[in-house]
Design a protein around this motif. Sequence first.
Motif, PDB file in Angstrom:
ATOM      1  N   LYS A   1       0.837  -1.185   0.000  1.00 50.00           N
ATOM      2  CA  LYS A   1       0.000   0.000   0.000  1.00 50.00           C
ATOM      3  C   LYS A   1       0.878   1.243   0.000  1.00 50.00           C
ATOM      4  CE  LYS A   1      -3.938  -2.001   2.470  1.00 50.00           C
ATOM      5  NZ  LYS A   1      -4.815  -1.899   3.674  1.00 50.00           N
ATOM      6  N   ASN A   2       0.486   2.237  -0.782  1.00 54.36           N
ATOM      7  CA  ASN A   2       1.229   3.487  -0.788  1.00 54.36           C
ATOM      8  C   ASN A   2       0.704   4.381   0.323  1.00 54.36           C
ATOM      9  OD1 ASN A   2       3.157   5.357  -1.894  1.00 54.36           O
ATOM     10  ND2 ASN A   2       1.426   6.532  -2.642  1.00 54.36           N
ATOM     11  N   ASN A   3       1.567   4.781   1.233  1.00 57.75           N
ATOM     12  CA  ASN A   3       1.163   5.611   2.359  1.00 57.75           C
ATOM     13  C   ASN A   3       1.016   7.068   1.948  1.00 57.75           C
ATOM     14  OD1 ASN A   3       1.311   3.583   4.558  1.00 57.75           O
ATOM     15  ND2 ASN A   3       3.448   3.470   3.936  1.00 57.75           N
ATOM     16  N   ASP A   4       0.151   7.762   2.630  1.00 58.31           N
ATOM     17  CA  ASP A   4      -0.016   9.200   2.425  1.00 58.31           C
ATOM     18  C   ASP A   4       0.814   9.925   3.477  1.00 58.31           C
ATOM     19  OD1 ASP A   4      -1.609  11.595   1.279  1.00 58.31           O
ATOM     20  OD2 ASP A   4      -1.916  11.752   3.450  1.00 58.31           O
ATOM     21  N   LEU A   5       1.729  10.784   3.020  1.00 57.55           N
ATOM     22  CA  LEU A   5       2.683  11.425   3.922  1.00 57.55           C
ATOM     23  C   LEU A   5       1.990  12.303   4.955  1.00 57.55           C
ATOM     24  CD1 LEU A   5       5.611  11.955   4.707  1.00 57.55           C
ATOM     25  CD2 LEU A   5       5.688  13.751   2.964  1.00 57.55           C
TER      26      LEU A   5
ATOM     27  N   LEU B   1       2.065  11.688   9.057  1.00 60.44           N
ATOM     28  CA  LEU B   1       2.628  12.670   9.993  1.00 60.44           C
ATOM     29  C   LEU B   1       1.602  13.117  11.038  1.00 60.44           C
ATOM     30  CD1 LEU B   1       4.722  14.823   7.497  1.00 60.44           C
ATOM     31  CD2 LEU B   1       5.607  13.285   9.257  1.00 60.44           C
ATOM     32  N   SER B   2       0.334  13.073  10.674  1.00 61.01           N
ATOM     33  CA  SER B   2      -0.703  13.481  11.624  1.00 61.01           C
ATOM     34  C   SER B   2      -0.893  12.448  12.734  1.00 61.01           C
ATOM     35  CB  SER B   2      -2.036  13.695  10.893  1.00 61.01           C
ATOM     36  OG  SER B   2      -2.564  12.464  10.424  1.00 61.01           O
ATOM     37  N   LYS B   3      -0.397  11.224  12.496  1.00 56.89           N
ATOM     38  CA  LYS B   3      -0.581  10.149  13.471  1.00 56.89           C
ATOM     39  C   LYS B   3       0.691   9.808  14.248  1.00 56.89           C
ATOM     40  CE  LYS B   3      -4.085   8.059  10.489  1.00 56.89           C
ATOM     41  NZ  LYS B   3      -4.403   6.903   9.604  1.00 56.89           N
TER      42      LYS B   3
ATOM     43  N   ILE C   1       8.875  17.724   0.516  1.00 60.24           N
ATOM     44  CA  ILE C   1       9.801  18.464   1.378  1.00 60.24           C
ATOM     45  C   ILE C   1       9.065  19.591   2.098  1.00 60.24           C
ATOM     46  CG2 ILE C   1      11.796  20.029   1.354  1.00 60.24           C
ATOM     47  CD1 ILE C   1      12.912  18.263  -0.933  1.00 60.24           C
ATOM     48  N   GLN C   2       8.168  20.275   1.396  1.00 57.49           N
ATOM     49  CA  GLN C   2       7.413  21.364   2.013  1.00 57.49           C
ATOM     50  C   GLN C   2       6.530  20.851   3.144  1.00 57.49           C
ATOM     51  OE1 GLN C   2       7.804  24.602   1.510  1.00 57.49           O
ATOM     52  NE2 GLN C   2       6.284  24.996   3.110  1.00 57.49           N
ATOM     53  N   ILE C   3       5.894  19.703   2.930  1.00 60.50           N
ATOM     54  CA  ILE C   3       5.060  19.103   3.986  1.00 60.50           C
ATOM     55  C   ILE C   3       5.910  18.769   5.205  1.00 60.50           C
ATOM     56  CG2 ILE C   3       3.750  17.031   4.595  1.00 60.50           C
ATOM     57  CD1 ILE C   3       2.684  17.029   1.710  1.00 60.50           C
ATOM     58  N   LEU C   4       7.098  18.219   4.970  1.00 62.62           N
ATOM     59  CA  LEU C   4       7.986  17.866   6.081  1.00 62.62           C
ATOM     60  C   LEU C   4       8.457  19.118   6.820  1.00 62.62           C
ATOM     61  CD1 LEU C   4       9.915  15.074   4.215  1.00 62.62           C
ATOM     62  CD2 LEU C   4       8.595  14.731   6.309  1.00 62.62           C
TER      63      LEU C   4
END
Length: 231
Positions: free
Chosen positions: A66-70, A74-76, A149-152
Amino acid sequence: MTLYGFKALKENIKNIDHVDISNHKVNEIDFLKNNGIKYTIRAQSFFNNFKGINHQFVVSYTIKQKNNDLQSFLSKVNLDKKIIFVIVDSIMDPHNFGAILRTCEAFNVDGVIYKKDNQVQITDVVSKTSQGAADRLNLFRVTNLSNAIQILKENKFWIYSSALIDSSTNYKDINYDDHTVLIIGNEERGVSKGVIEASDFVIKIPMLGTSQSLNVSVATGILLAEIALKK
């Protein structure tokens, strides 16, 4: 993905969907029965389909990755602990990618981000080279590295690109943040210019001999050892 041999099966037992196996592998069949793993008995001629592969008459198929949603991940995740991400920027050789994934899993990396295009994907060769790490890691397949990168950064991660350029800092001279993103670049071109510009630091492993650079998977191991093990 397809795994070959009994060792690969045991290392990835939680991710195995079903197994093709020869009827002479009595102990291995008992193992499958005891662990409730679905299997199909195959004639030995069946394994001629895997010429050149050391399958040992045991071929395992993993549950579809499964492809994870970044952003969702990060919210979890517990951001109060040390977290390491690795971004691979256009790695093209499946053996290099597999070796990088194996190294990431060995150093307990929390997630690996790779591109949908211009990047080797999770193939059987990658999975085999990773020795099953491809199934155990949190993998994030994205269309754009800059967006990832921006999300991180928005989640307070610091970005460290590995590149042999004049402005690079010796990797030993950096105090890595508890929320670290290590970026590894293409085998020939390195990390792309736009990604370097988005980084907080650019680091390098100094070369003492005549070689100009290390294999990308070797460099990843050296850098992750410093990042993951440093107090």
